[in-house]
Design a protein around this motif. Structure first.
Motif, PDB file in Angstrom:
ATOM      1  N   ASP A   1       0.853  -1.175   0.000  1.00 40.43           N
ATOM      2  CA  ASP A   1       0.000   0.000   0.000  1.00 40.43           C
ATOM      3  C   ASP A   1       0.891   1.227   0.000  1.00 40.43           C
ATOM      4  N   VAL A   2       0.656   2.133  -0.919  1.00 46.40           N
ATOM      5  CA  VAL A   2       1.417   3.371  -1.020  1.00 46.40           C
ATOM      6  C   VAL A   2       0.397   4.510  -1.072  1.00 46.40           C
ATOM      7  N   ILE A   3       0.672   5.591  -0.343  1.00 43.26           N
ATOM      8  CA  ILE A   3      -0.323   6.647  -0.172  1.00 43.26           C
ATOM      9  C   ILE A   3       0.305   7.996  -0.487  1.00 43.26           C
ATOM     10  N   ALA A   4      -0.385   8.773  -1.316  1.00 44.96           N
ATOM     11  CA  ALA A   4       0.013  10.154  -1.599  1.00 44.96           C
ATOM     12  C   ALA A   4      -0.819  11.091  -0.731  1.00 44.96           C
ATOM     13  N   LEU A   5      -0.139  12.003  -0.012  1.00 42.41           N
ATOM     14  CA  LEU A   5      -0.783  12.999   0.844  1.00 42.41           C
ATOM     15  C   LEU A   5      -0.467  14.366   0.244  1.00 42.41           C
ATOM     16  N   THR A   6      -1.466  15.020  -0.345  1.00 42.20           N
ATOM     17  CA  THR A   6      -1.191  16.210  -1.150  1.00 42.20           C
ATOM     18  C   THR A   6      -2.058  17.388  -0.735  1.00 42.20           C
TER      19      THR A   6
ATOM     20  N   VAL B   1      -9.363  14.907   3.425  1.00 40.41           N
ATOM     21  CA  VAL B   1      -9.251  14.747   4.878  1.00 40.41           C
ATOM     22  C   VAL B   1      -9.264  16.114   5.546  1.00 40.41           C
ATOM     23  N   GLN B   2     -10.267  16.339   6.403  1.00 42.30           N
ATOM     24  CA  GLN B   2     -10.423  17.607   7.096  1.00 42.30           C
ATOM     25  C   GLN B   2     -10.243  17.475   8.603  1.00 42.30           C
ATOM     26  N   VAL B   3      -9.692  16.333   9.050  1.00 42.61           N
ATOM     27  CA  VAL B   3      -9.551  16.038  10.471  1.00 42.61           C
ATOM     28  C   VAL B   3      -8.065  15.951  10.820  1.00 42.61           C
ATOM     29  N   PRO B   4      -7.585  16.706  11.804  1.00 42.48           N
ATOM     30  CA  PRO B   4      -6.166  16.654  12.160  1.00 42.48           C
ATOM     31  C   PRO B   4      -5.799  15.346  12.866  1.00 42.48           C
ATOM     32  N   GLY B   5      -4.549  14.911  12.637  1.00 42.13           N
ATOM     33  CA  GLY B   5      -3.995  13.797  13.387  1.00 42.13           C
ATOM     34  C   GLY B   5      -4.166  12.422  12.777  1.00 42.13           C
ATOM     35  N   GLU B   6      -4.908  12.280  11.684  1.00 40.07           N
ATOM     36  CA  GLU B   6      -5.167  10.948  11.155  1.00 40.07           C
ATOM     37  C   GLU B   6      -3.948  10.314  10.483  1.00 40.07           C
ATOM     38  N   ALA B   7      -3.187  11.080   9.710  1.00 42.83           N
ATOM     39  CA  ALA B   7      -1.979  10.517   9.095  1.00 42.83           C
ATOM     40  C   ALA B   7      -0.956  10.152  10.167  1.00 42.83           C
ATOM     41  N   GLU B   8      -0.845  10.980  11.202  1.00 43.26           N
ATOM     42  CA  GLU B   8       0.072  10.677  12.302  1.00 43.26           C
ATOM     43  C   GLU B   8      -0.370   9.405  13.027  1.00 43.26           C
ATOM     44  N   ARG B   9      -1.663   9.258  13.276  1.00 43.88           N
ATOM     45  CA  ARG B   9      -2.176   8.101  14.015  1.00 43.88           C
ATOM     46  C   ARG B   9      -2.053   6.809  13.224  1.00 43.88           C
ATOM     47  N   LEU B  10      -2.334   6.841  11.942  1.00 45.57           N
ATOM     48  CA  LEU B  10      -2.418   5.619  11.153  1.00 45.57           C
ATOM     49  C   LEU B  10      -1.151   5.276  10.381  1.00 45.57           C
ATOM     50  N   LEU B  11      -0.350   6.301  10.051  1.00 44.26           N
ATOM     51  CA  LEU B  11       0.850   6.057   9.244  1.00 44.26           C
ATOM     52  C   LEU B  11       2.140   6.437   9.963  1.00 44.26           C
TER      53      LEU B  11
ATOM     54  N   THR C   1       3.323   9.459  10.059  1.00 45.42           N
ATOM     55  CA  THR C   1       3.994  10.434   9.209  1.00 45.42           C
ATOM     56  C   THR C   1       3.294  11.783   9.329  1.00 45.42           C
ATOM     57  N   THR C   2       3.975  12.829   8.914  1.00 44.23           N
ATOM     58  CA  THR C   2       3.420  14.176   8.972  1.00 44.23           C
ATOM     59  C   THR C   2       2.866  14.555   7.602  1.00 44.23           C
ATOM     60  N   PRO C   3       1.570  14.849   7.512  1.00 52.17           N
ATOM     61  CA  PRO C   3       0.967  15.195   6.226  1.00 52.17           C
ATOM     62  C   PRO C   3       1.059  16.689   5.964  1.00 52.17           C
ATOM     63  N   PRO C   4       0.598  17.167   4.827  1.00 52.76           N
ATOM     64  CA  PRO C   4       0.437  18.614   4.633  1.00 52.76           C
ATOM     65  C   PRO C   4      -0.569  19.157   5.642  1.00 52.76           C
ATOM     66  N   PRO C   5      -0.648  20.461   5.805  1.00 51.15           N
ATOM     67  CA  PRO C   5      -1.632  21.031   6.728  1.00 51.15           C
ATOM     68  C   PRO C   5      -3.057  20.638   6.334  1.00 51.15           C
TER      69      PRO C   5
END
Length: 472
Positions: free
Chosen positions: A4-9, A59-69, A71-75
């Motif tokens: 699984d590979v995910i782009a966070l843009t 994604v409009q909710v803070p903390g989800e990329a940090e919790r699940l991956l 990693t730090t996403p864009p703002p």
């Protein structure tokens, strides 16, 4: 293994960015769609999928990329686009990585995991083909038998993603179990744990010493007769089917944190003025001082918290049930799952909620009576059970032994209390009498317990209470 590979843009990948990603294997790769157009697939010359790319999620909710991956996403807000490679095909994994890397470069973001997305070059796939898919295969399923569907996950946290949620539904429709295979260091989101606790569904953990074991029970497993099943112990008999427990499951350090778990049910009349989610918001505010941060029909939770939108979704799906996940702010780890069902009694909300606390943080046990009273007087509470246990603050479920929770309180709603004969609900075998909540003429009852997470004997008191209420 699948990849699984995910782009966070920061920007939604536009058609040109998606096209550039889809050309990662060169212009001769076949492209088709699945999931009513929500999934685009790169295929080999025979039309079999190499990589599946989901529609971008806002994604409009803070903390989800940090919790699940981790990693730090864009703002916030940002776009989450998943690409999933076909099992065991190295070029497909590279293709998924290049696809995500191109999306990240063109839509201003990053990709996870970083090591899978280092190249933007076309991946050489000439002559590459994959095994035919079974007729009943789902895009997220790696192995399919007549007993189970097997999904191999390589994420740090196995979450109830749209992929996995669809796989659960497809397996249930086909009357199959779902078994999720992970590496030893993976954890589960609480949203997944309950779905994997019923036979023959399993969390299968790869292990150097024992091969495979069940991450929730520790039972050593083997592939047998088309599914992962427990290895019988030499001492096992027909009356005592014991199985060995993996050494890794027992190799634990006691958790220093605490988790407060609340399960409750509310029952509402089915009318056009009903708004769901009010009970969950009330108890969340009472225990944390803030409302939930976000919700969604899968993880990551992508929508800002809105009882009205939750109600609209449940109404649109009725009479079919609706399942959603609700999350809190990163400062106070919190997660709930809500199942909304239409029954003869009305509209039922079944909620499982938990919060995590570090060693120096005290769970708000003193706020529980007030929270219970709010649910009983304003939200038609039927029953509620509160437990406290030693466990991780981040709420992730590790493939190691964790002690059970211990009852802190049990609550009966006013309607249930009034249904008991005489004063059975008030006169109980517990050391402390129940605390009435709400109007004196028609109260709910709050049954307190000591709440020491080290004292499992409290469960005996709880069992005595249940037997007493049932008239046994």
């Amino acid at each position: 293994m699948t990849k699984d590979v995910i782009a966070l843009t920061q920007r939604m990948p536009d058609p040109w960015a998606m096209l550039a990603g889809l050309l990662s294997g060169g212009p001769d790769k076949l492209v088709d769609t699945a999931g009513e157009g929500a999934v685009v697939r790169l295929c080999d010359g025979e039309g079999r999928p190499l990589v599946s790319v989901e529609a971008p999620l806002f994604v409009q909710v803070p903390g989800e990329a940090e919790r699940l991956l981790g990693t730090t996403p864009p703002p916030v807000p940002y776009w989450w686009t998943e690409a999933r490679a076909t099992t065991g095909v190295e070029e497909a994994e590279r293709l998924a990585g290049t696809c995500a890397a191109r999306l990240a470069a063109l839509a201003d973001g990053s990709a996870w995991p970083p090591e899978a997305t280092r190249s933007l070059a076309v991946v050489e796939t000439d002559g590459l083909s994959v095994a035919p898919e079974p007729a009943a295969a789902h895009p997220a399923v790696d192995v399919l038998t007549d007993k189970v569907a097997v999904v191999i996950q390589d994420r740090p946290v196995v979450a109830m993603t749209a992929w996995l949620s669809d796989a659960f539904r497809a397996a249930a429709t086909a009357e199959l179990g779902l078994q999720v295979v992970t590496a030893p260091g993976a954890t589960l989101s609480p949203a997944v744990r309950e779905s994997l606790s019923t036979w023959p569904c399993r969390w299968v953990v790869r292990d150097e010493r024992d091969g495979y074991y069940d991450g929730l029970t520790g039972a050593v497993l083997r592939w047998h007769d088309g599914m992962f099943a427990p290895v019988p112990s030499p001492e096992a008999t027909a009356d005592d089917p014991r199985t060995p427990v993996a050494a890794a499951y027992q190799d634990v350090t006691p958790a220093a944190g605490r988790q407060l778990a609340v399960t409750f049910r509310t029952v509402h009349p089915a009318d056009e003025h009903l708004v769901l989610g009010g009970a969950l918001e009330s108890i969340w505010r009472e225990l944390t001082g803030r409302p939930p941060a976000g919700w969604g029909t899968a993880e990551p939770a992508n929508l800002p918290w809105s009882p009205r939108q939750l109600t609209d979704l449940a109404r649109d799906r009725a009479p079919e049930p609706t399942w959603v996940v609700v999350v809190g702010n990163p400062e106070r780890p919190g997660l709930a799952t809500v199942r909304v069902s239409r029954t003869k009694a009305g509209v039922e909300e079944d909620v499982t909620l938990m919060f995590g606390y570090a060693p120096g943080e005290a769970p708000p046990v003193d706020a529980l009576p007030r929270a219970a009273e709010l649910l009983a007087t304003r939200h038609r509470l039927q029953s509620m059970l509160v437990q406290l246990r030693k466990a991780r603050r981040d709420l992730a479920v590790p493939p190691r032994f964790e002690g059970p929770g211990v009852p802190v309180a049990f609550v009966l709603g006013a309607e249930e209390v009034s249904g008991f004969p005489d004063d059975r609900a008030r006169n109980t075998p517990l050391a402390e009498p129940p605390v009435p909540l709400g109007p004196q003429t028609r109260p709910a009852l709050y049954y307190p317990f000591p709440g020491d997470p080290s004292d499992l004997s409290v469960w005996q008191d709880f069992e005595h209470l249940m037997r007493h209420l049932k008239g046994a």
